[in-house]
Design a protein around this motif. Structure first.
Motif, PDB file in Angstrom:
ATOM      1  N   TYR A 143      47.531  44.523  30.016  1.00  0.00           N
ATOM      2  CA  TYR A 143      47.524  45.857  30.608  1.00  0.00           C
ATOM      3  C   TYR A 143      46.110  46.307  30.975  1.00  0.00           C
ATOM      4  O   TYR A 143      45.858  46.760  32.102  1.00  0.00           O
ATOM      5  N   TYR A 144      45.180  46.196  30.025  1.00  0.00           N
ATOM      6  CA  TYR A 144      43.823  46.696  30.277  1.00  0.00           C
ATOM      7  C   TYR A 144      43.085  45.847  31.307  1.00  0.00           C
ATOM      8  O   TYR A 144      42.278  46.365  32.087  1.00  0.00           O
ATOM      9  N   ALA A 145      43.367  44.545  31.309  1.00  0.00           N
ATOM     10  CA  ALA A 145      42.766  43.684  32.333  1.00  0.00           C
ATOM     11  C   ALA A 145      43.252  44.088  33.726  1.00  0.00           C
ATOM     12  O   ALA A 145      42.468  44.160  34.678  1.00  0.00           O
ATOM     13  N   LEU A 146      44.551  44.377  33.843  1.00  0.00           N
ATOM     14  CA  LEU A 146      45.102  44.835  35.121  1.00  0.00           C
ATOM     15  C   LEU A 146      44.533  46.187  35.514  1.00  0.00           C
ATOM     16  O   LEU A 146      44.265  46.449  36.692  1.00  0.00           O
ATOM     17  N   LEU A 147      44.339  47.042  34.521  1.00  0.00           N
ATOM     18  CA  LEU A 147      43.773  48.362  34.792  1.00  0.00           C
ATOM     19  C   LEU A 147      42.358  48.245  35.368  1.00  0.00           C
ATOM     20  O   LEU A 147      42.002  48.926  36.339  1.00  0.00           O
ATOM     21  N   VAL A 148      41.550  47.360  34.768  1.00  0.00           N
ATOM     22  CA  VAL A 148      40.188  47.136  35.269  1.00  0.00           C
ATOM     23  C   VAL A 148      40.233  46.575  36.685  1.00  0.00           C
ATOM     24  O   VAL A 148      39.475  47.018  37.567  1.00  0.00           O
ATOM     25  N   GLN A 149      41.137  45.611  36.916  1.00  0.00           N
ATOM     26  CA  GLN A 149      41.279  45.044  38.259  1.00  0.00           C
ATOM     27  C   GLN A 149      41.676  46.113  39.274  1.00  0.00           C
ATOM     28  O   GLN A 149      41.164  46.146  40.406  1.00  0.00           O
ATOM     29  N   ASN A 150      42.618  46.971  38.896  1.00  0.00           N
ATOM     30  CA  ASN A 150      43.051  48.053  39.785  1.00  0.00           C
ATOM     31  C   ASN A 150      41.886  48.965  40.158  1.00  0.00           C
ATOM     32  O   ASN A 150      41.738  49.372  41.315  1.00  0.00           O
ATOM     33  N   ILE A 151      41.074  49.293  39.164  1.00  0.00           N
ATOM     34  CA  ILE A 151      39.933  50.182  39.409  1.00  0.00           C
ATOM     35  C   ILE A 151      38.930  49.524  40.348  1.00  0.00           C
ATOM     36  O   ILE A 151      38.449  50.153  41.311  1.00  0.00           O
ATOM     37  N   LEU A 152      38.618  48.253  40.103  1.00  0.00           N
ATOM     38  CA  LEU A 152      37.631  47.560  40.930  1.00  0.00           C
ATOM     39  C   LEU A 152      38.120  47.386  42.371  1.00  0.00           C
ATOM     40  O   LEU A 152      37.355  47.593  43.320  1.00  0.00           O
ATOM     41  N   VAL A 153      39.384  47.012  42.541  1.00  0.00           N
ATOM     42  CA  VAL A 153      39.930  46.864  43.895  1.00  0.00           C
ATOM     43  C   VAL A 153      39.980  48.221  44.599  1.00  0.00           C
ATOM     44  O   VAL A 153      39.720  48.325  45.802  1.00  0.00           O
ATOM     45  N   SER A 154      40.282  49.268  43.862  1.00  0.00           N
ATOM     46  CA  SER A 154      40.306  50.619  44.440  1.00  0.00           C
ATOM     47  C   SER A 154      38.909  51.039  44.889  1.00  0.00           C
ATOM     48  O   SER A 154      38.741  51.630  45.972  1.00  0.00           O
ATOM     49  N   ILE A 155      37.898  50.728  44.067  1.00  0.00           N
ATOM     50  CA  ILE A 155      36.518  51.049  44.458  1.00  0.00           C
ATOM     51  C   ILE A 155      36.113  50.248  45.691  1.00  0.00           C
ATOM     52  O   ILE A 155      35.502  50.785  46.625  1.00  0.00           O
ATOM     53  N   LEU A 156      36.460  48.963  45.692  1.00  0.00           N
ATOM     54  CA  LEU A 156      36.153  48.127  46.855  1.00  0.00           C
ATOM     55  C   LEU A 156      36.809  48.683  48.112  1.00  0.00           C
ATOM     56  O   LEU A 156      36.168  48.812  49.169  1.00  0.00           O
ATOM     57  N   GLY A 157      38.098  49.046  48.006  1.00  0.00           N
ATOM     58  CA  GLY A 157      38.792  49.649  49.147  1.00  0.00           C
ATOM     59  C   GLY A 157      38.167  50.966  49.566  1.00  0.00           C
ATOM     60  O   GLY A 157      38.033  51.248  50.764  1.00  0.00           O
ATOM     61  N   GLY A 158      37.742  51.765  48.588  1.00  0.00           N
ATOM     62  CA  GLY A 158      37.109  53.051  48.889  1.00  0.00           C
ATOM     63  C   GLY A 158      35.773  52.884  49.594  1.00  0.00           C
ATOM     64  O   GLY A 158      35.455  53.628  50.528  1.00  0.00           O
ATOM     65  N   VAL A 159      34.983  51.907  49.147  1.00  0.00           N
ATOM     66  CA  VAL A 159      33.690  51.633  49.782  1.00  0.00           C
ATOM     67  C   VAL A 159      33.881  51.236  51.242  1.00  0.00           C
ATOM     68  O   VAL A 159      33.181  51.721  52.138  1.00  0.00           O
ATOM     69  N   ILE A 160      34.847  50.363  51.493  1.00  0.00           N
ATOM     70  CA  ILE A 160      35.087  49.877  52.858  1.00  0.00           C
ATOM     71  C   ILE A 160      35.676  50.964  53.741  1.00  0.00           C
ATOM     72  O   ILE A 160      35.278  51.134  54.896  1.00  0.00           O
TER      73      ILE A 160
END
Length: 238
Positions: A143-160
């Motif tokens: 769960y927490y690994a997926l949560l971290v992945q979700n946050i990082l992908v969301s930040i990457l999408g937000g930056v782009i």
């Protein structure tokens, strides 16, 4: 700090690009027919070819690119194995890789105002958080690994996404293409693992491989475009 070594172009750029997408086709076929040995042999070559392609085409040869793609190469090796240790190392590698991607893109685009990024992150966080909350197929301890992945992908999408609307100096279509493909890749893997894991992997993994290769080729083109634009800008100011 940049690598200023003289270029030694042993193989033409077009040939490397041909090899890159040829290996992608081989990988798709290997995914379809579950040929593990071919996957293990060819998948790391995609990252290795990207490193060589950047080496022969970039005038700047920024070490940040090499480090970022090197972690991608390591991850592509680790995640093929079914060993628990290798899976943990692969997860750690992809987290480091995504952090480096975000920092590198922010650095290339010379981002100074982070408010648009924070706003652009919100829809991605909402979508992935909602999908995570309604899923019954989360593997134990993930769960927490997926949560971290979700946050990082969301930040990457937000930056782009914020760069598309806010940055006119280094705005290149390749970054938007990379953003769409990379978020699409993560979304495909996310849906497969959490909602449709009862289906055979051949339904999604070939698509994932196509998105994987095309997204990182777009990232390479984005980096080359930004370096070219920065060079032209410096020349105009002199």
């Amino acid at each position: 700090m940049r690598l200023l070594t003289k270029k030694y172009n042993l193989i033409p750029e077009n040939t490397i690009v041909f090899f890159l997408f040829s290996f992608a086709i081989v990988e798709v076929l290997a995914e379809l027919f579950s040929f593990k040995m071919i996957l293990f042999a060819f998948r790391p070559l995609v990252a290795a070819l990207l490193i060589y392609l950047y080496w022969i085409t970039s005038k700047e040869r920024n070490e940040f690119f090499f480090i970022t793609i090197f972690f991608l190469l390591l991850t592509s090796i680790f995640i093929i194995s079914e060993s628990q240790l290798f899976l943990v190392l692969g997860l750690a590698g992809i987290i480091v890789h995504r952090i480096l991607l975000i920092v590198y893109i922010v650095k290339l685009n010379k981002v100074k105002d982070f408010i648009p990024i924070l706003i652009a992150v919100i829809p991605f966080i909402f979508i992935f958080s909602y999908l995570l909350s309604i899923s019954d197929g989360i593997p134990e301890g993930s769960y927490y690994a997926l949560l971290v992945q979700n946050i990082l992908v969301s930040i990457l999408g937000g930056v782009i996404l914020s760069n598309y609307f806010m940055n006119e100096t280094t705005n290149t279509p390749w970054l938007s293409i990379f953003g769409v493909l990379s978020v699409g890749l993560y979304f495909t893997v996310f849906i497969e693992k959490l909602f449709l894991n009862n289906l055979p992997p051949t339904y999604f993994r070939p698509l994932g491989m196509v998105l994987y290769v095309t997204s990182y080729y777009a990232f390479y083109k984005f980096v080359i475009d930004v370096e070219r634009l920065n060079t032209e800008l410096k020349a105009n100011n002199e």
